[in-house]
Design a protein around this motif. Structure first.
Motif, PDB file in Angstrom:
ATOM      1  N   ASN A   1       7.386  -3.936  -9.782  1.00  0.00           N
ATOM      2  CA  ASN A   1       8.021  -3.483  -8.552  1.00  0.00           C
ATOM      3  C   ASN A   1       7.174  -3.883  -7.348  1.00  0.00           C
ATOM      4  O   ASN A   1       5.946  -3.801  -7.380  1.00  0.00           O
ATOM      5  CB  ASN A   1       8.179  -1.957  -8.613  1.00  0.00           C
ATOM      6  N   ALA A   2       7.811  -4.314  -6.265  1.00  0.00           N
ATOM      7  CA  ALA A   2       7.092  -4.830  -5.092  1.00  0.00           C
ATOM      8  C   ALA A   2       6.166  -3.777  -4.482  1.00  0.00           C
ATOM      9  O   ALA A   2       5.045  -4.095  -4.065  1.00  0.00           O
ATOM     10  CB  ALA A   2       8.089  -5.323  -4.052  1.00  0.00           C
ATOM     11  N   LYS A   3       6.604  -2.528  -4.421  1.00  0.00           N
ATOM     12  CA  LYS A   3       5.769  -1.470  -3.849  1.00  0.00           C
ATOM     13  C   LYS A   3       4.537  -1.208  -4.719  1.00  0.00           C
ATOM     14  O   LYS A   3       3.434  -0.968  -4.205  1.00  0.00           O
ATOM     15  CB  LYS A   3       6.583  -0.190  -3.691  1.00  0.00           C
ATOM     16  N   VAL A   4       4.734  -1.251  -6.015  1.00  0.00           N
ATOM     17  CA  VAL A   4       3.619  -1.042  -6.945  1.00  0.00           C
ATOM     18  C   VAL A   4       2.617  -2.187  -6.836  1.00  0.00           C
ATOM     19  O   VAL A   4       1.403  -1.972  -6.790  1.00  0.00           O
ATOM     20  CB  VAL A   4       4.143  -0.907  -8.390  1.00  0.00           C
TER      21      VAL A   4
ATOM     22  N   ASP B   1       1.076   6.803   5.273  1.00  0.00           N
ATOM     23  CA  ASP B   1       2.140   5.808   5.402  1.00  0.00           C
ATOM     24  C   ASP B   1       3.167   5.969   4.286  1.00  0.00           C
ATOM     25  O   ASP B   1       4.372   5.916   4.523  1.00  0.00           O
ATOM     26  CB  ASP B   1       1.536   4.399   5.363  1.00  0.00           C
ATOM     27  N   SER B   2       2.686   6.147   3.066  1.00  0.00           N
ATOM     28  CA  SER B   2       3.578   6.351   1.930  1.00  0.00           C
ATOM     29  C   SER B   2       2.832   7.074   0.826  1.00  0.00           C
ATOM     30  O   SER B   2       1.588   7.067   0.780  1.00  0.00           O
ATOM     31  CB  SER B   2       4.145   5.020   1.421  1.00  0.00           C
ATOM     32  N   LEU B   3       3.594   7.685  -0.068  1.00  0.00           N
ATOM     33  CA  LEU B   3       3.014   8.539  -1.095  1.00  0.00           C
ATOM     34  C   LEU B   3       3.647   8.219  -2.445  1.00  0.00           C
ATOM     35  O   LEU B   3       4.872   8.061  -2.542  1.00  0.00           O
ATOM     36  CB  LEU B   3       3.258  10.009  -0.726  1.00  0.00           C
TER      37      LEU B   3
ATOM     38  N   ILE C   1       3.204  18.750  -2.051  1.00  0.00           N
ATOM     39  CA  ILE C   1       3.849  17.612  -1.379  1.00  0.00           C
ATOM     40  C   ILE C   1       5.202  17.996  -0.771  1.00  0.00           C
ATOM     41  O   ILE C   1       5.956  17.125  -0.336  1.00  0.00           O
ATOM     42  CB  ILE C   1       4.029  16.429  -2.351  1.00  0.00           C
ATOM     43  N   GLU C   2       5.469  19.293  -0.703  1.00  0.00           N
ATOM     44  CA  GLU C   2       6.744  19.777  -0.165  1.00  0.00           C
ATOM     45  C   GLU C   2       6.956  19.263   1.258  1.00  0.00           C
ATOM     46  O   GLU C   2       6.075  19.332   2.100  1.00  0.00           O
ATOM     47  CB  GLU C   2       6.742  21.301  -0.166  1.00  0.00           C
ATOM     48  N   GLY C   3       8.118  18.713   1.496  1.00  0.00           N
ATOM     49  CA  GLY C   3       8.455  18.211   2.817  1.00  0.00           C
ATOM     50  C   GLY C   3       8.047  16.770   3.051  1.00  0.00           C
ATOM     51  O   GLY C   3       8.374  16.192   4.094  1.00  0.00           O
ATOM     52  N   LEU C   4       7.335  16.177   2.103  1.00  0.00           N
ATOM     53  CA  LEU C   4       6.884  14.793   2.240  1.00  0.00           C
ATOM     54  C   LEU C   4       7.757  13.864   1.404  1.00  0.00           C
ATOM     55  O   LEU C   4       8.130  14.189   0.273  1.00  0.00           O
ATOM     56  CB  LEU C   4       5.423  14.644   1.792  1.00  0.00           C
ATOM     57  N   SER C   5       8.058  12.709   1.959  1.00  0.00           N
ATOM     58  CA  SER C   5       8.786  11.699   1.210  1.00  0.00           C
ATOM     59  C   SER C   5       7.831  11.015   0.238  1.00  0.00           C
ATOM     60  O   SER C   5       6.684  10.701   0.605  1.00  0.00           O
ATOM     61  CB  SER C   5       9.385  10.672   2.172  1.00  0.00           C
ATOM     62  N   CYS C   6       8.262  10.810  -0.997  1.00  0.00           N
ATOM     63  CA  CYS C   6       7.360  10.162  -1.955  1.00  0.00           C
ATOM     64  C   CYS C   6       8.140   9.308  -2.946  1.00  0.00           C
ATOM     65  O   CYS C   6       9.341   9.501  -3.156  1.00  0.00           O
ATOM     66  CB  CYS C   6       6.519  11.198  -2.693  1.00  0.00           C
ATOM     67  N   GLU C   7       7.432   8.371  -3.536  1.00  0.00           N
ATOM     68  CA  GLU C   7       7.967   7.543  -4.604  1.00  0.00           C
ATOM     69  C   GLU C   7       7.474   8.107  -5.936  1.00  0.00           C
ATOM     70  O   GLU C   7       6.274   8.299  -6.126  1.00  0.00           O
ATOM     71  CB  GLU C   7       7.488   6.093  -4.466  1.00  0.00           C
ATOM     72  N   VAL C   8       8.403   8.363  -6.842  1.00  0.00           N
ATOM     73  CA  VAL C   8       8.030   8.843  -8.173  1.00  0.00           C
ATOM     74  C   VAL C   8       7.961   7.640  -9.104  1.00  0.00           C
ATOM     75  O   VAL C   8       8.874   6.803  -9.138  1.00  0.00           O
ATOM     76  CB  VAL C   8       9.053   9.870  -8.710  1.00  0.00           C
ATOM     77  N   VAL C   9       6.838   7.539  -9.835  1.00  0.00           N
ATOM     78  CA  VAL C   9       6.669   6.428 -10.768  1.00  0.00           C
ATOM     79  C   VAL C   9       6.380   6.987 -12.156  1.00  0.00           C
ATOM     80  O   VAL C   9       5.890   8.111 -12.305  1.00  0.00           O
ATOM     81  CB  VAL C   9       5.528   5.480 -10.331  1.00  0.00           C
ATOM     82  N   SER C  10       6.696   6.207 -13.165  1.00  0.00           N
ATOM     83  CA  SER C  10       6.407   6.640 -14.528  1.00  0.00           C
ATOM     84  C   SER C  10       4.895   6.759 -14.723  1.00  0.00           C
ATOM     85  O   SER C  10       4.110   6.139 -14.001  1.00  0.00           O
ATOM     86  CB  SER C  10       6.980   5.649 -15.536  1.00  0.00           C
ATOM     87  N   ASP C  11       4.480   7.554 -15.680  1.00  0.00           N
ATOM     88  CA  ASP C  11       3.049   7.715 -15.946  1.00  0.00           C
ATOM     89  C   ASP C  11       2.399   6.378 -16.268  1.00  0.00           C
ATOM     90  O   ASP C  11       1.267   6.101 -15.846  1.00  0.00           O
ATOM     91  CB  ASP C  11       2.830   8.686 -17.110  1.00  0.00           C
TER      92      ASP C  11
ATOM     93  N   LEU D   1      -1.247   9.462  -5.211  1.00  0.00           N
ATOM     94  CA  LEU D   1      -1.894   8.336  -4.520  1.00  0.00           C
ATOM     95  C   LEU D   1      -1.168   8.121  -3.201  1.00  0.00           C
ATOM     96  O   LEU D   1       0.061   8.040  -3.166  1.00  0.00           O
ATOM     97  CB  LEU D   1      -1.824   7.097  -5.408  1.00  0.00           C
ATOM     98  N   ALA D   2      -1.942   8.045  -2.128  1.00  0.00           N
ATOM     99  CA  ALA D   2      -1.350   7.834  -0.804  1.00  0.00           C
ATOM    100  C   ALA D   2      -1.844   6.520  -0.210  1.00  0.00           C
ATOM    101  O   ALA D   2      -2.994   6.126  -0.419  1.00  0.00           O
ATOM    102  CB  ALA D   2      -1.712   8.989   0.130  1.00  0.00           C
ATOM    103  N   LEU D   3      -0.966   5.861   0.509  1.00  0.00           N
ATOM    104  CA  LEU D   3      -1.371   4.746   1.367  1.00  0.00           C
ATOM    105  C   LEU D   3      -1.551   5.328   2.765  1.00  0.00           C
ATOM    106  O   LEU D   3      -0.635   5.962   3.303  1.00  0.00           O
ATOM    107  CB  LEU D   3      -0.328   3.639   1.369  1.00  0.00           C
ATOM    108  N   VAL D   4      -2.720   5.125   3.331  1.00  0.00           N
ATOM    109  CA  VAL D   4      -3.109   5.813   4.563  1.00  0.00           C
ATOM    110  C   VAL D   4      -3.439   4.804   5.656  1.00  0.00           C
ATOM    111  O   VAL D   4      -4.055   3.765   5.390  1.00  0.00           O
ATOM    112  CB  VAL D   4      -4.338   6.718   4.294  1.00  0.00           C
ATOM    113  N   ARG D   5      -3.032   5.108   6.870  1.00  0.00           N
ATOM    114  CA  ARG D   5      -3.370   4.245   8.000  1.00  0.00           C
ATOM    115  C   ARG D   5      -4.869   4.320   8.285  1.00  0.00           C
ATOM    116  O   ARG D   5      -5.467   5.401   8.258  1.00  0.00           O
ATOM    117  CB  ARG D   5      -2.581   4.670   9.248  1.00  0.00           C
TER     118      ARG D   5
END
Length: 258
Positions: free
Chosen positions: A7-10, A46-48, A64-74, A90-94
Motif C-alpha cells: 500500500n502506498a501509505k505503508v 499529520d496522520s495516524l 485516539i478518540e476523535g482522531l482520524s486514523c488508518e487501521v492496518v493488519s498486525d 504510529l504517527a507521522l508528525v510535522r
C-alpha cells in the motif's frame, strides 16, 4: 483496513523510517509507541496508523478518540515498525521549526548543548532527554550530527523532543563566534582540560561543546572554547561515552544554578 505492505501509505511510512532524505523533503517524522504518542501536540500529527489488535483495548480506543486514523493488519504494522516489539500505534508528525532566538529564555542565563558530529542516534536522544532534565535552553548541532528525526533518536528522547528547542548549523565556527559575541561562555569537554569540570562557573550564559564519539572535538572547534574542562577518571579509563560526559556537565550546571 490496510492488509498489504505494498500500500502506498505503508510504503511512505517505511521510507520515512529508513531515509533521512525522505524525512527532510516531506517535513515529517515517525513517532512510534504509546509514550511518544501521548507527548506529541495533537495539532502536529499529520496522520495516524494503528494495528488491528491495538483497537481491541478499550483504553487504546479512548486514547485516539476523535482522531482520524488508518487501521492496518498486525502483519502490516509489524512491517512498518522500527521496533522489535511494536505497540500498535504510529504517527507521522510535522517537524519542529526553531530559530536561534528560540534557544534563549527571558530572565535566566542561556544554557546550551553544542554537538559536533555526534553519530550515534542513542547518544543524541539521550543528550536531548538529559538536557530537558537538567534545564538546557536549547541544543545546537552541526550538520554532521545524526538526524534528530531518526526513529531511534525520537524513541531515545522519551518525549523530550517535543519540549527542547534545537537547531542545526552548517557553519559551526561562525555560530560559536556569534555566541561568544553575545556573551555566552563556551566550555569544551576535552582530555587536555586545564580544570576539572566542577571548578568552573556555569551560572552565567553557558554552552558546552561535545564532540564525536570516536574523535572528540576538532581542533578548530576546541580552539573557540573559552575553557577546556576535564572529567577526572580513576583506573585506566581515558574518556566517557559522549552522552554520559554531556550529562555530567549538564547536571553540574543544573546543580550550580539551583
Amino acid at each position: 483496513m490496510i492488509t498489504s505492505s505494498a500500500n502506498a501509505k505503508v510504503k511512505n511510512v517505511m521510507n520515512l523510517v529508513k531515509k533521512a532524505k525522505v524525512r527532510k523533503l516531506s517535513g515529517l517524522f515517525v513517532a512510534e509507541g504509546l509514550r511518544i504518542f501521548r507527548e506529541i501536540p495533537r495539532d502536529m500529527i499529520d496522520s495516524l496508523f494503528v494495528s488491528e489488535s491495538f483497537l481491541k483495548d478499550e483504553s487504546h480506543r479512548k486514547l485516539i478518540e476523535g482522531l482520524s486514523c488508518e487501521v492496518v493488519s498486525d502483519e502490516v504494522f509489524n512491517a512498518m515498525s522500527d521496533t522489535q516489539t511494536p505497540q500498535g500505534i504510529l504517527a507521522l508528525v510535522r517537524q519542529f521549526s526553531y530559530k536561534m532566538e528560540d534557544l534563549q529564555t527571558k530572565g535566566s542565563p542561556v544554557f546550551l548543548m553544542i554537538l559536533e558530529s555526534i553519530q550515534d542516534p542513542g547518544n543524541l536522544g539521550t543528550i536531548i532527554r538529559a538536557g530537558e532534565g537538567a534545564g538546557v535552553t536549547g541544543i545546537i548541532m552541526d550538520d554532521a550530527t545524526a538526524d534528530i528525526y531518526n526513529p531511534k533518536v525520537i524513541r531515545s528522547t522519551m518525549g523530550s523532543i517535543c519540549r527542547v528547542p534545537f537547531v542545526y548549523t552548517n557553519d559551526l565556527s561562525g555560530t560559536l563566534k556569534n555566541l561568544k559575541v553575545q556573551g555566552v561562555r563556551l566550555y569544551a569537554a576535552h582530555l587536555d582540560g586545564r580544570n576539572n569540570y566542577e571548578k568552573e562557573d556555569y551560572t552565567v550564559d553557558t554552552g558546552f561543546l561535545i564532540g564525536n564519539e570516536g574523535n572528540g572535538l576538532t581542533e578548530e572547534t576546541s580552539a573557540l572554547a573559552d575553557a577546556l574542562v576535564k572529567i577526572p577518571m580513576m583506573g585506566k579509563v581515558e574518556s566517557l561515552n559522549a552522552a554520559v560526559a554531556a550529562s555530567i556537565l549538564m547536571f553540574e550546571a543544573a546543580r550550580q544554578r539551583r
